[in-house]
Design an enzyme around this catalytic site. Structure first.
Site, PDB file in Angstrom:
ATOM      1  N   ARG A   1     -23.441 -48.109 -44.971  1.00 11.26           N
ATOM      2  CA  ARG A   1     -22.715 -49.327 -44.465  1.00 11.26           C
ATOM      3  C   ARG A   1     -21.121 -49.228 -44.150  1.00 11.26           C
ATOM      4  NH1 ARG A   1     -27.417 -49.609 -44.406  1.00 11.26           N
ATOM      5  NH2 ARG A   1     -28.830 -51.111 -45.405  1.00 11.26           N
TER       6      ARG A   1
ATOM      7  N   SER B   1     -27.967 -59.010 -47.255  1.00  9.80           N
ATOM      8  CA  SER B   1     -27.608 -58.585 -48.570  1.00  9.80           C
ATOM      9  C   SER B   1     -25.896 -58.849 -48.729  1.00  9.80           C
ATOM     10  CB  SER B   1     -27.611 -56.931 -48.622  1.00  9.80           C
ATOM     11  OG  SER B   1     -29.125 -57.119 -48.327  1.00  9.80           O
TER      12      SER B   1
ATOM     13  N   GLU C   1     -20.798 -56.533 -49.015  1.00  7.75           N
ATOM     14  CA  GLU C   1     -21.258 -56.058 -47.817  1.00  7.75           C
ATOM     15  C   GLU C   1     -20.750 -56.895 -46.639  1.00  7.75           C
ATOM     16  OE1 GLU C   1     -25.393 -54.119 -47.599  1.00  7.75           O
ATOM     17  OE2 GLU C   1     -25.591 -55.229 -45.512  1.00  7.75           O
TER      18      GLU C   1
END
Ligand SMILES: Cc1cc2nc3c(=O)[nH]c(=O)nc-3n(C[C@H](O)[C@H](O)[C@H](O)COP(=O)(O)OP(=O)(O)OC[C@H]3O[C@@H](n4cnc5c(N)ncnc54)[C@H](O)[C@@H]3O)c2cc1C
Length: 336
Positions: free
Chosen positions: A163, A237, A332
């Site tokens: 990520r 998320s 995130e």
């Protein structure tokens, strides 16, 4: 180019937050993009927007939001074994996946149904069901804002990690992605290593599984596990899965023998959802905000929450996980 003042972003962020931006620029080609780059050079209050599916606006945006509107998909090169496909930044990610799967090209199928645009995919190196987009990116095209020059960044230049990429670090606020090129396989190459996919295909011979079967499986699994965006505003998320050293892992395992983990190099990745659940936050709701009953990692706007309420709720989760496990969860989602 279209310019709007005091423009509502309610339909341009998946939390459905009714925030306004001072200016909203719709840019239709690279010449217009070069003009707007001159405007934002030296400024720091601008934002390149895709579908707003990884952003939490905590207040109105006192700056310029730029939406690059090109939407083409093009096959650049084809050989016996593989194919190079370029897609403009504003192509909807899942439309590209669908396009590739329909042509029997392998590589994107595990990333089915992830919301957002092609231009945002390299930014956080989107990933799901055992695959990261960096696995198939050949190069990323765009403009460096500080110099105005056009650049091609090959996969090796993009510093892809979990990520993460150069676009969130060295090039943060300094690069507009216009196009991404992917190398996909014409030969069958599948990845069903992820547990949910293994279960889904447990009675099927591996030789019979196609990209289209995987896309269908991923869509079914995602729909059964994630909230419907049309009903509940969310950004997927909210936190990254933390990677911890062996000492932290062992400390937690003393009290929780059921702790799931996954070794990555010399670190251990722990599901953030598990940590959040153990802190009693799975399905917990405070006012208009809560975590999804089936997935603690997803924070939901149940109706009229403000961005600030959502941020406060996320901070409560962070605090609880830190107090219980001494682990600092990272967002995130990009908080603005
Ligand atoms: C229900 C749901 C499920 C999700 N599931 C997953 C998942 O499985 N895996 C996963 O990785 N993510 C997932 N996400 C997160 C999200 O879909 C991805 O991060 C997606 O890539 C964001 O795309 P976007 O176009 O909405 O980007 P935005 O939210 O608009 O922007 C995200 C970031 O990218 C930057 N950006 C966007 N376009 C450009 C551009 N052209 N040039 C430079 N910078 C740009 C923005 O400035 C911002 O920093 C999910 C989100 C939701 C709502």
């Amino acid at each position: 180019m279209n310019v709007y003042k005091d423009y509502s972003l309610k339909h341009f962020n998946t939390f459905n937050l009714d925030v306004k931006t001072k200016y909203y620029y719709e840019v239709f080609d690279e010449n217009e993009l070069k003009d707007i780059i001159k405007v934002i050079q030296g400024a720091n209050n601008f934002l390149i927007l895709g579908s707003g599916s990884n952003i939490l606006f905590t207040k109105d945006f006192d700056g310029i939001v730029i939406k690059y509107k090109r939407n083409d998909i093009e096959i650049l090169h084809e050989s016996e074994n593989d194919v190079l496909i370029s897609a403009d930044a504003n192509v909807i990610w899942d439309d590209l996946v669908n396009y590739a799967v329909n042509k029997n090209y392998y590589g994107l199928e595990n990333l089915s149904l992830i919301p957002g645009t092609v231009g945002a995919a390299p930014v956080q190196n989107i990933g799901a069901y055992g695959v990261e987009v960096s696995n198939v990116i050949e190069f990323v095209e765009g403009y460096k804002i500080s110099s105005g020059e056009k650049k091609i960044l090959y996969k090796e230049d993009c510093a892809f990690a979990y990520r993460d990429s150069i676009f969130k670090n060295e090039f943060k606020n300094n690069f507009i992605i216009t196009r991404v090129t992917f190398r996909l396989s014409k030969e069958k190459k599948i990845n069903v290593s992820y547990r949910d996919l293994q279960n889904y295909f447990k009675d099927v011979s591996i030789n019979l599984i196609t990209a289209s079967d995987i896309r269908e499986a991923v869509i079914k699994i995602r729909k059964s596990k994630l909230p419907d965006l049309a009903l509940f505003g969310n950004a997927g998320s909210f936190f990254k899965n933390p990677e911890v050293p062996i000492t932290t892992l062992e400390l937690i395992r003393k009290d929780y023998t059921d702790l799931p983990f996954h070794k990555i190099n010399d670190k251990y990745k722990i599901p953030a959802a598990w940590l959040i659940e153990k802190c009693g936050f799975k399905g917990k709701r405070i006012g208009n905000v809560g975590t999804y009953e089936k997935q603690a990692l997803v924070i939901i706007n149940y109706g009229n929450a403000t961005g600030e309420e959502i941020k406060n709720f996320a901070d409560e989760i962070k605090k609880a996980v830190y107090n219980k496990f001494n682990i600092n969860l990272e967002y995130e989602v990009m908080i603005i």
